[in-house]
Design a protein around this motif. Structure first.
Motif, mmCIF file in Angstrom:
data_model
loop_
_atom_site.group_PDB
_atom_site.id
_atom_site.type_symbol
_atom_site.label_atom_id
_atom_site.label_comp_id
_atom_site.label_asym_id
_atom_site.label_seq_id
_atom_site.Cartn_x
_atom_site.Cartn_y
_atom_site.Cartn_z
ATOM 1 N N GLY A 75 0.795 -1.207 0.000
ATOM 2 C CA GLY A 75 0.000 0.000 0.000
ATOM 3 C C GLY A 75 0.837 1.271 0.000
ATOM 4 N N GLU A 76 0.137 2.411 -0.001
ATOM 5 C CA GLU A 76 0.789 3.713 -0.097
ATOM 6 C C GLU A 76 0.167 4.711 0.871
ATOM 7 O OE1 GLU A 76 1.898 3.640 -4.874
ATOM 8 O OE2 GLU A 76 0.058 4.634 -4.190
ATOM 9 N N LEU A 77 0.965 5.701 1.265
ATOM 10 C CA LEU A 77 0.503 6.824 2.080
ATOM 11 C C LEU A 77 0.687 8.106 1.282
ATOM 12 C CD1 LEU A 77 1.954 6.073 5.638
ATOM 13 C CD2 LEU A 77 -0.442 5.985 4.952
ATOM 14 N N TRP A 78 -0.335 8.967 1.328
ATOM 15 C CA TRP A 78 -0.303 10.242 0.623
ATOM 16 C C TRP A 78 -0.578 11.344 1.629
ATOM 17 C CZ3 TRP A 78 0.501 10.252 -4.758
ATOM 18 C CH2 TRP A 78 0.471 8.984 -5.362
ATOM 19 N N LEU A 79 0.343 12.308 1.726
ATOM 20 C CA LEU A 79 0.207 13.431 2.643
ATOM 21 C C LEU A 79 -0.006 14.703 1.828
ATOM 22 C CD1 LEU A 79 0.378 14.306 5.654
ATOM 23 C CD2 LEU A 79 2.795 14.790 5.233
ATOM 24 N N ASP A 80 -1.168 15.319 2.010
ATOM 25 C CA ASP A 80 -1.510 16.527 1.249
ATOM 26 C C ASP A 80 -1.296 16.321 -0.244
ATOM 27 O OD1 ASP A 80 -2.245 17.995 3.530
ATOM 28 O OD2 ASP A 80 -0.154 18.528 3.920
ATOM 29 N N GLY A 81 -1.666 15.140 -0.738
ATOM 30 C CA GLY A 81 -1.606 14.857 -2.163
ATOM 31 C C GLY A 81 -0.292 14.335 -2.678
ATOM 32 N N SER A 82 0.744 14.287 -1.842
ATOM 33 C CA SER A 82 2.055 13.789 -2.270
ATOM 34 C C SER A 82 2.358 12.476 -1.556
ATOM 35 C CB SER A 82 3.156 14.809 -1.949
ATOM 36 O OG SER A 82 2.933 16.029 -2.622
ATOM 37 N N ARG A 83 2.884 11.526 -2.305
ATOM 38 C CA ARG A 83 3.206 10.232 -1.714
ATOM 39 C C ARG A 83 4.386 10.374 -0.749
ATOM 40 N NH1 ARG A 83 5.121 4.650 -4.803
ATOM 41 N NH2 ARG A 83 5.123 3.351 -2.938
ATOM 42 N N VAL A 84 4.261 9.734 0.402
ATOM 43 C CA VAL A 84 5.321 9.778 1.398
ATOM 44 C C VAL A 84 5.657 8.370 1.860
ATOM 45 C CG1 VAL A 84 4.771 12.081 2.247
ATOM 46 C CG2 VAL A 84 3.662 10.098 3.290
ATOM 47 N N GLN A 85 6.891 8.198 2.327
ATOM 48 C CA GLN A 85 7.318 6.962 2.965
ATOM 49 C C GLN A 85 7.774 7.306 4.375
ATOM 50 O OE1 GLN A 85 10.286 5.199 0.334
ATOM 51 N NE2 GLN A 85 8.745 3.761 -0.422
ATOM 52 N N LEU A 86 7.072 6.782 5.354
ATOM 53 C CA LEU A 86 7.384 7.059 6.751
ATOM 54 C C LEU A 86 8.224 5.919 7.300
ATOM 55 C CD1 LEU A 86 3.893 8.359 7.949
ATOM 56 C CD2 LEU A 86 5.821 9.668 7.022
ATOM 57 N N ARG A 87 9.494 6.206 7.553
ATOM 58 C CA ARG A 87 10.414 5.155 8.005
ATOM 59 C C ARG A 87 10.543 5.119 9.524
ATOM 60 N NH1 ARG A 87 12.772 3.091 3.561
ATOM 61 N NH2 ARG A 87 12.776 4.384 1.681
ATOM 62 N N GLY A 88 9.601 5.748 10.200
ATOM 63 C CA GLY A 88 9.598 5.726 11.647
ATOM 64 C C GLY A 88 8.875 6.936 12.193
ATOM 65 N N PRO A 89 8.642 6.963 13.510
ATOM 66 C CA PRO A 89 7.929 8.090 14.123
ATOM 67 C C PRO A 89 8.617 9.433 13.909
ATOM 68 C CG PRO A 89 8.054 6.222 15.638
ATOM 69 C CD PRO A 89 8.933 5.894 14.473
ATOM 70 N N ALA A 90 9.950 9.426 13.850
ATOM 71 C CA ALA A 90 10.659 10.691 13.639
ATOM 72 C C ALA A 90 10.338 11.264 12.265
ATOM 73 C CB ALA A 90 12.167 10.478 13.805
ATOM 74 N N ALA A 91 10.292 10.400 11.259
ATOM 75 C CA ALA A 91 9.944 10.859 9.910
ATOM 76 C C ALA A 91 8.504 11.370 9.891
ATOM 77 C CB ALA A 91 10.126 9.721 8.910
ATOM 78 N N ALA A 92 7.612 10.678 10.588
ATOM 79 C CA ALA A 92 6.225 11.132 10.653
ATOM 80 C C ALA A 92 6.141 12.507 11.305
ATOM 81 C CB ALA A 92 5.386 10.122 11.421
ATOM 82 N N LEU A 93 6.918 12.700 12.360
ATOM 83 C CA LEU A 93 6.886 13.970 13.073
ATOM 84 C C LEU A 93 7.363 15.118 12.172
ATOM 85 C CD1 LEU A 93 6.071 14.846 15.910
ATOM 86 C CD2 LEU A 93 8.461 14.648 16.592
ATOM 87 N N ARG A 94 8.363 14.829 11.342
ATOM 88 C CA ARG A 94 8.841 15.865 10.418
ATOM 89 C C ARG A 94 7.756 16.263 9.417
ATOM 90 N NH1 ARG A 94 13.623 12.757 10.787
ATOM 91 N NH2 ARG A 94 13.146 11.630 8.863
ATOM 92 N N HIS A 95 6.840 15.333 9.148
ATOM 93 C CA HIS A 95 5.711 15.616 8.266
ATOM 94 C C HIS A 95 4.495 16.100 9.047
ATOM 95 C CE1 HIS A 95 7.410 14.167 4.487
ATOM 96 N NE2 HIS A 95 7.882 13.107 5.120
ATOM 97 N N ARG A 96 4.687 16.440 10.306
ATOM 98 C CA ARG A 96 3.637 16.948 11.190
ATOM 99 C C ARG A 96 2.534 15.898 11.425
ATOM 100 N NH1 ARG A 96 7.174 20.218 11.782
ATOM 101 N NH2 ARG A 96 6.892 22.437 12.169
ATOM 102 N N ILE A 97 2.965 14.636 11.559
ATOM 103 C CA ILE A 97 2.062 13.558 11.966
ATOM 104 C C ILE A 97 2.505 13.125 13.356
ATOM 105 C CG2 ILE A 97 1.184 11.248 11.469
ATOM 106 C CD1 ILE A 97 1.980 11.716 8.545
ATOM 107 N N ALA A 98 1.675 13.341 14.353
ATOM 108 C CA ALA A 98 2.014 13.018 15.737
ATOM 109 C C ALA A 98 1.151 11.863 16.210
ATOM 110 C CB ALA A 98 1.804 14.228 16.634
ATOM 111 N N VAL A 99 1.732 10.958 16.980
ATOM 112 C CA VAL A 99 1.009 9.769 17.417
ATOM 113 C C VAL A 99 1.263 9.506 18.891
ATOM 114 C CG1 VAL A 99 2.911 8.276 16.651
ATOM 115 C CG2 VAL A 99 0.637 7.291 16.988
ATOM 116 N N SER A 100 0.205 9.127 19.590
ATOM 117 C CA SER A 100 0.284 8.721 20.987
ATOM 118 C C SER A 100 -0.076 7.244 21.074
ATOM 119 C CB SER A 100 -0.676 9.546 21.843
ATOM 120 O OG SER A 100 -0.711 9.049 23.175
#
Length: 523
Positions: A326-351
């Protein structure tokens, strides 16, 4: 002549009887007068949500958890459980979710470790392999090479080796604790076939699983635990799924039917802008391919029983775990999240739902915990000044009703509700566009729970895309604009929330038979 009526078959005498089992930790009662009866040739399912007391009851049976009251009988004779060795001597074997096998040892060595056949000159390996082969044959898997290192086997075969290790001692009682949690559908079916085979051989089996369909498929009876108490016992063939779920989550059927979704004054309609889109995202053995859109200004609830895949979906969408499809798209652009730090840089926060191990740093102060994610985002070579830290902390002290007196206390000393608020403050300090909250209100008092719920609703109003996961379905209904319903590791439907959506709506979707009508999207 009148036809004879066949005599009713009498149930077999119990192998194990547990009466009034009570367990306390640090003066807190976690198991309260629980009863359980296991009979030969029967699969008995132990049901309940996380924290219901299932593992504690198993620990009491196997001697790993001391009991303060109650008694255990084996064949009618009182048993004083003093540890695993004593329970094994009484014919009670356990296979846990984590099998604790040795990956570098062979199949035969793993099966026989701890009870090898010995002679005058040490271990008789030929005899050990014979016994290991006999155990595998009992399970119907004679084709496994006994000399193969365990690490070379599939997850299902590893789990069967763990079962073989348990039955090599010919137990009369076999406890299976989440045996299919890491298996895909075909592998789980193979293991359930083994469970039936052992049952037919007269073994009493205690089966613990969060997968409802597997429980209904393989069990004869079930006992339901909630908050450390036995709340029901059923013959599996005679209980409806909706009734079982209601007992597990603590609501009566009548109460569920009377509940209506509540549209609170802080309920906002989302925009049409998709912040994060998952297309066919999944992971082998963890989650079937799933599509989900997260829209700015909207709260999306993930609903399902524990083991349904709700947490797994959140972790794949936030990069905590890596998807293999599968794929993830952030604001219309495909992204690859290689960990929580990468998600945080894309302003995706998780608890995480596991706040103690994956959230709060117990040894750091409240102040340090709040600024931790922001500092990580900024980079450790550019430390936040004291003034910057104070500005961040002050922003959330009043918003989340945190105490100034707690700022310099270690976070591990605070209540669960305060820790949840500190974690939320840490995430909000990064100004996320997507916020994923897994069980943010579990185990906290009502006041703290309401504070967090109000904040979640306000964040949606400010344009944040929020995922809200809770085992309390009334919370999901109350807060969510849309509800994604999951069961047995796959999405089974999606609801647009409104006055017609109730807790009962979700329960009925989860409880639906697998061969019933497919649950599609509902408005």
């Amino acid at each position: 002549m009148a036809a004879r009526t066949a005599p009713m078959e009498q149930p077999a005498a119990p192998v194990v009887e547990m009466h009034g089992i009570t367990v306390e930790y640090a003066g807190v009662r976690v198991l309260d007068s629980a009863d359980l009866v296991l009979r030969p040739g029967e699969v008995h399912a132990l049901m309940g949500e996380n924290g219901a007391g299932k593992s504690t009851l198993i620990g009491a049976l196997t001697g790993t958890v001391p009991i303060v009251a109650g008694r255990i009988l084996v064949d009618g004779v009182p048993l004083t459980p003093t540890g695993v060795a004593r329970s094994r001597a009484e014919g009670i074997a356990t296979v846990f979710q984590e099998s604790h096998l040795s990956p570098h040892l062979s199949v035969a060595e793993n099966i026989m470790i701890g009870h090898e056949v010995r002679g005058r000159f040490g271990i008789r390996w030929a005899r050990c392999r014979e016994r290991a082969a006999a155990a595998l044959a009992t399970l119907g898997i004679e084709d496994v090479d006994l000399r193969t290192p365990l690490e070379a086997l599939s997850p299902a075969t590893k789990q069967l080796v763990a079962v073989a290790r348990a039955i090599v001692l010919e137990p009369r009682v076999l406890v299976l604790d989440e045996p299919t949690s890491s298996l895909d559908e075909a592998e789980a079916a193979q293991l359930l076939g083994v469970v039936r085979r052992l049952r037919d051989q007269g073994v009493a089996i205690l089966f613990v699983s969060h997968f409802l369909e597997q429980v209904f498929e393989v069990s004869n009876r079930m006992t339901v635990l909630r908050d450390g108490r036995v709340v029901a016992e059923y013959c599996t063939a005679e209980v409806e799924r909706a009734e079982l779920i209601s007992k597990m989550i603590g609501e009566d059927i009548d109460a569920l039917q009377a509940l209506h979704s509540q549209r609170l004054s802080h309920h906002y309609a989302g925009s049409s802008q998709v912040a994060l889109r998952a297309t066919s995202i999944g992971r082998h053995g963890t989650l079937e391919p799933t599509d989900v859109d997260l829209v700015r200004g909207e709260v999306v609830g993930f609903a399902g029983l524990r083991g349904s895949g709700r947490t797994e979906l959140a972790r794949l969408m936030s990069g905590v775990e890596r998807a293999d499809r599968g794929e993830l798209w952030l604001d219309g652009s495909r992204v690859q999240l290689r960990g929580p730090a990468a998600a945080l840089r894309h302003r995706i926060a998780v608890s995480s739902e596991n706040l103690r191990n994956e959230g709060i740093v117990a040894g750091l102060t409240v102040r340090e915990n709040i600024v931790l994610a922001l500092q990580a985002l900024r980079g450790w070579t550019r430390p936040l000044s004291r003034a910057e830290q104070e500005a961040v902390v002050d922003t959330y002290l009043d918003a989340l009703r945190l105490s100034h007196e707690d700022l310099d206390r270690p976070a591990g000393e605070l209540s669960g509700g305060t820790q949840q608020k500190v974690m939320l403050a840490r995430l909000l300090a990064t100004r996320p566009h997507v916020l994923i909250l897994d069980e943010p209100t579990r185990g906290i008092d009502i006041a703290a729970k309401l504070d967090i719920q109000r904040r979640v609703a306000k964040l949606a109003g400010e344009g944040v895309a929020v995922v809200f996961i809770s085992s309390q379905l009334d919370e999901v209904v109350r807060l969510s604009d849309r509800i994604v319903v999951l069961k047995d590791r796959e999405k089974i439907g999606e609801l647009s929330n409104g006055p017609g959506v109730t807790v009962d709506t979700i329960v009925e979707m989860i409880a639906a038979e697998l061969d019933g009508p497919a649950a599609g999207d509902a408005d």
